[in-house]
Motif scaffolding. Structure first.
Motif, PDB file in Angstrom:
ATOM      1  N   UNK A 170       0.818  -1.218   0.000  1.00 32.19           N
ATOM      2  CA  UNK A 170       0.000   0.000   0.000  1.00 32.19           C
ATOM      3  C   UNK A 170       0.852   1.269   0.000  1.00 32.19           C
ATOM      4  N   UNK A 171       2.030   1.213   0.628  1.00 27.60           N
ATOM      5  CA  UNK A 171       2.846   2.432   0.758  1.00 27.60           C
ATOM      6  C   UNK A 171       4.072   2.445  -0.155  1.00 27.60           C
ATOM      7  N   UNK A 172       4.134   1.501  -1.075  1.00 27.63           N
ATOM      8  CA  UNK A 172       5.227   1.464  -2.069  1.00 27.63           C
ATOM      9  C   UNK A 172       6.597   1.754  -1.449  1.00 27.63           C
ATOM     10  N   UNK A 173       6.948   0.959  -0.479  1.00 27.50           N
ATOM     11  CA  UNK A 173       8.216   1.197   0.213  1.00 27.50           C
ATOM     12  C   UNK A 173       9.399   0.580  -0.541  1.00 27.50           C
ATOM     13  N   UNK A 174      10.599   1.053  -0.193  1.00 26.65           N
ATOM     14  CA  UNK A 174      11.809   0.563  -0.851  1.00 26.65           C
ATOM     15  C   UNK A 174      12.283  -0.760  -0.253  1.00 26.65           C
ATOM     16  N   UNK A 175      11.896  -1.001   1.000  1.00 29.46           N
ATOM     17  CA  UNK A 175      12.377  -2.204   1.689  1.00 29.46           C
ATOM     18  C   UNK A 175      11.546  -2.428   2.945  1.00 29.46           C
ATOM     19  N   UNK A 176      11.631  -3.634   3.472  1.00 25.96           N
ATOM     20  CA  UNK A 176      11.025  -3.926   4.774  1.00 25.96           C
ATOM     21  C   UNK A 176      12.168  -4.071   5.768  1.00 25.96           C
ATOM     22  N   UNK A 177      12.078  -3.328   6.854  1.00 25.65           N
ATOM     23  CA  UNK A 177      13.090  -3.402   7.906  1.00 25.65           C
ATOM     24  C   UNK A 177      12.489  -4.132   9.100  1.00 25.65           C
ATOM     25  N   UNK A 178      13.273  -4.967   9.728  1.00 22.04           N
ATOM     26  CA  UNK A 178      12.865  -5.601  10.983  1.00 22.04           C
ATOM     27  C   UNK A 178      13.697  -4.986  12.091  1.00 22.04           C
ATOM     28  N   UNK A 179      13.086  -4.755  13.233  1.00 23.58           N
ATOM     29  CA  UNK A 179      13.843  -4.240  14.381  1.00 23.58           C
ATOM     30  C   UNK A 179      13.178  -4.684  15.672  1.00 23.58           C
ATOM     31  N   UNK A 180      13.950  -4.695  16.763  1.00 24.75           N
ATOM     32  CA  UNK A 180      13.431  -5.122  18.070  1.00 24.75           C
ATOM     33  C   UNK A 180      13.808  -6.564  18.360  1.00 24.75           C
ATOM     34  N   UNK A 181      13.669  -6.958  19.611  1.00 25.14           N
ATOM     35  CA  UNK A 181      14.114  -8.277  20.067  1.00 25.14           C
ATOM     36  C   UNK A 181      13.638  -9.446  19.215  1.00 25.14           C
ATOM     37  N   UNK A 182      12.374  -9.402  18.795  1.00 26.91           N
ATOM     38  CA  UNK A 182      11.816 -10.537  18.041  1.00 26.91           C
ATOM     39  C   UNK A 182      12.415 -10.621  16.627  1.00 26.91           C
ATOM     40  N   UNK A 183      13.033  -9.533  16.158  1.00 26.54           N
ATOM     41  CA  UNK A 183      13.640  -9.576  14.818  1.00 26.54           C
ATOM     42  C   UNK A 183      14.865 -10.488  14.784  1.00 26.54           C
ATOM     43  N   UNK A 184      15.289 -10.961  15.964  1.00 22.47           N
ATOM     44  CA  UNK A 184      16.376 -11.946  16.007  1.00 22.47           C
ATOM     45  C   UNK A 184      15.897 -13.303  15.479  1.00 22.47           C
ATOM     46  N   UNK A 185      14.587 -13.473  15.404  1.00 22.37           N
ATOM     47  CA  UNK A 185      14.023 -14.777  15.025  1.00 22.37           C
ATOM     48  C   UNK A 185      14.328 -15.114  13.554  1.00 22.37           C
ATOM     49  N   UNK A 186      15.105 -16.177  13.358  1.00 20.82           N
ATOM     50  CA  UNK A 186      15.547 -16.519  11.998  1.00 20.82           C
ATOM     51  C   UNK A 186      14.411 -17.069  11.153  1.00 20.82           C
ATOM     52  N   UNK A 187      13.497 -17.761  11.803  1.00 17.41           N
ATOM     53  CA  UNK A 187      12.350 -18.296  11.064  1.00 17.41           C
ATOM     54  C   UNK A 187      11.534 -17.145  10.470  1.00 17.41           C
ATOM     55  N   UNK A 188      11.334 -16.094  11.261  1.00 17.24           N
ATOM     56  CA  UNK A 188      10.625 -14.912  10.755  1.00 17.24           C
ATOM     57  C   UNK A 188      11.391 -14.297   9.584  1.00 17.24           C
ATOM     58  N   UNK A 189      12.687 -14.141   9.748  1.00 21.53           N
ATOM     59  CA  UNK A 189      13.493 -13.519   8.694  1.00 21.53           C
ATOM     60  C   UNK A 189      13.378 -14.279   7.378  1.00 21.53           C
ATOM     61  N   UNK A 190      13.495 -15.607   7.448  1.00 22.82           N
ATOM     62  CA  UNK A 190      13.468 -16.374   6.196  1.00 22.82           C
ATOM     63  C   UNK A 190      12.058 -16.439   5.612  1.00 22.82           C
ATOM     64  N   UNK A 191      11.051 -16.584   6.465  1.00 24.12           N
ATOM     65  CA  UNK A 191       9.675 -16.643   5.957  1.00 24.12           C
ATOM     66  C   UNK A 191       9.305 -15.341   5.259  1.00 24.12           C
ATOM     67  N   UNK A 192       9.649 -14.220   5.880  1.00 21.26           N
ATOM     68  CA  UNK A 192       9.301 -12.921   5.303  1.00 21.26           C
ATOM     69  C   UNK A 192      10.043 -12.720   3.984  1.00 21.26           C
ATOM     70  N   UNK A 193      11.330 -13.021   3.969  1.00 23.69           N
ATOM     71  CA  UNK A 193      12.119 -12.837   2.744  1.00 23.69           C
ATOM     72  C   UNK A 193      11.575 -13.695   1.609  1.00 23.69           C
ATOM     73  N   UNK A 194      11.067 -14.878   1.964  1.00 24.64           N
ATOM     74  CA  UNK A 194      10.550 -15.781   0.928  1.00 24.64           C
ATOM     75  C   UNK A 194       9.231 -15.282   0.348  1.00 24.64           C
ATOM     76  N   UNK A 195       8.555 -14.412   1.064  1.00 25.52           N
ATOM     77  CA  UNK A 195       7.215 -13.992   0.644  1.00 25.52           C
ATOM     78  C   UNK A 195       7.176 -12.635  -0.053  1.00 25.52           C
ATOM     79  N   UNK A 196       8.319 -11.963  -0.200  1.00 24.87           N
ATOM     80  CA  UNK A 196       8.307 -10.645  -0.823  1.00 24.87           C
ATOM     81  C   UNK A 196       9.508 -10.476  -1.753  1.00 24.87           C
ATOM     82  N   UNK A 197       9.306  -9.662  -2.790  1.00 26.50           N
ATOM     83  CA  UNK A 197      10.417  -9.362  -3.697  1.00 26.50           C
ATOM     84  C   UNK A 197      11.241  -8.204  -3.150  1.00 26.50           C
ATOM     85  N   UNK A 198      10.717  -7.507  -2.144  1.00 22.90           N
ATOM     86  CA  UNK A 198      11.443  -6.371  -1.556  1.00 22.90           C
ATOM     87  C   UNK A 198      12.619  -6.880  -0.731  1.00 22.90           C
TER      88      UNK A 198
END
Ligand code: KG4
Ligand code: ZN
Length: 354
Positions: A282-310
């Motif tokens: 919706x906001x045509x962003x250049x990238x998705x940034x993760x931050x905060x303690x839960x952003x250490x979660x590798x499963x989240x990192x890989x799942x999110x990266x797999x679901x977006x071209x950003x």
């Protein structure tokens, strides 16, 4: 070259750091010291504000001293003192803010108040991706106290797109870990246990927030769903009265802890990803940034990266959870923008980001 001393005491980590910026504003971490209160809080299964504040008082001097030593920096070389003044626990924040004021006064240095949440965002400037960060970006800010989607339009320029209606996602990880008897803090324990588990073993009801709240999150329901799935059933009458309670590690005999952890993690991550992808589009962003303690979660990192071209950028692992390097980093950009706070700087336990 600019040298910023950072201090962070908003919750249960007593931290001090030195960050160096070159003439182009590129940051380098010179020292990052974190005295964790995890062992103490493990005893209680969480953070007790009174205990946390006392421990900050006991350790802040040593932590600050060690940061200067590790950075090989003398106080007179510093350009400013940056300190978290909110949001967080009032008693804990007071320790860091008053300590920073004392240093600013004694060393005759500018004092810069930093928002803890902004600090988490600026941990990205200490990553290998620092040169690739462009605006506007969408930041999924996920910690023990916050679950927010932030549109980052420029340095210090934020719009809050959505947030949690109840629990923060880190809080859900911590509570589910307690239910499963995995200890505190829960995030890393769940992630570890989940590696051996089947994420499809259990189906936990996901919150349906309706179309009018496209960027909202809710994590209180899934915690109850996990409790219902793994704990012995309470007598019907108690359940009807809403008297189900969190009983640590009290599990039904047939429960597979790894499967439960993996299924919870998969559900929680899915609940984070959907609104994030919607907002990114919706906001045509250049990238998705993760931050905060839960952003250490590798499963989240890989799942999110797999679901977006950003591109998906996240902080270095040691800088995901609370630290003072991120406060010094955010402090540098505020310093460069001309912010100077007086010794009247106060703590703001509910300080909003935007
Ligand atoms: O940012 P942080 O250190 O403190 C707050 O500002 O709240 O975040 C702490 C939270 C805790 O809830 C912890 O369980 C969670 O971050 N966390 C994780 C992981 N590492 C820390 N959650 C999921 N997976 C992890 N690997
Ligand atoms: Zn934090």
């Amino acid at each position: 070259m600019t040298l910023i001393f950072g201090i962070e005491t908003s919750c249960d980590e007593t931290a001090a750091a030195v960050v160096e910026a070159n003439a182009e504003g590129k940051l380098r971490l010179r020292a990052n010291i974190v005295a964790s209160q995890v062992e103490m809080h493990r005893k209680y299964g969480g953070v007790f504000p009174e205990v946390a504040a006392r421990m900050h008082v006991e350790t802040i001097h040593a932590v600050a001293h060690e940061a200067l030593l590790a950075a090989d920096v003398q106080p007179d070389q510093l350009d400013a003192i940056a300190v978290t003044h909110g949001p967080g626990l009032a008693g804990s924040l007071l320790v860091g803010v008053n300590f920073a004021k004392g240093l600013a006064l004694a060393w005759d240095k500018p004092l810069i108040g930093v928002n803890h949440l902004e600090g988490h965002i600026y941990s990205l400037w200490l990553s290998d991706h620092a040169d690739s960060l462009r605006f506007p970006a969408l930041c999924l800010l996920i910690s023990g106290g916050h679950t927010e989607l932030v549109l980052v339009r420029g340095h210090g320029d934020y719009a809050l797109l959505g947030g949690t209606l109840d629990d923060a996602v880190g809080e859900a990880f911590d509570k589910v870990a307690r239910v499963l008897g995995l200890g505190y803090p829960g995030g890393p324990a769940i992630e570890r246990a989940a590696r051996e588990g089947n994420p499809h073993a259990y189906t936990f009801a996901r919150a349906d927030l309706g179309e009018e709240r496209p960027y909202a999150f809710s994590f209180s329901g899934i915690k109850t769903a996990v409790m219902r799935a793994v704990q012995p059933q309470p007598a019907h009458s108690r359940r009807a009265r809403g008297e189900e309670s969190l009983r640590e590690g009290n599990l039904r005999a047939d429960v597979n802890i790894a499967d439960a952890a993996a299924s919870f993690q998969a559900a929680a991550v899915e609940m984070l990803i959907e609104p994030t992808l919607r907002a990114a589009q919706d906001y045509s962003v250049t990238a998705i940034w993760l931050a905060g303690g839960v952003s250490a979660n590798k499963y989240l990192r890989t799942q999110l990266a797999a679901r977006t071209a950003l591109p998906v950028y996240a902080p270095p692992l040691p800088l995901c959870t609370d630290n003072a390097a991120m406060i010094a980093a955010a402090g540098y950009f505020r310093y460069a923008a001309g912010q100077r706070d007086s010794l009247a700087l106060d703590v703001q336990p509910m300080l909003p980001l935007a």
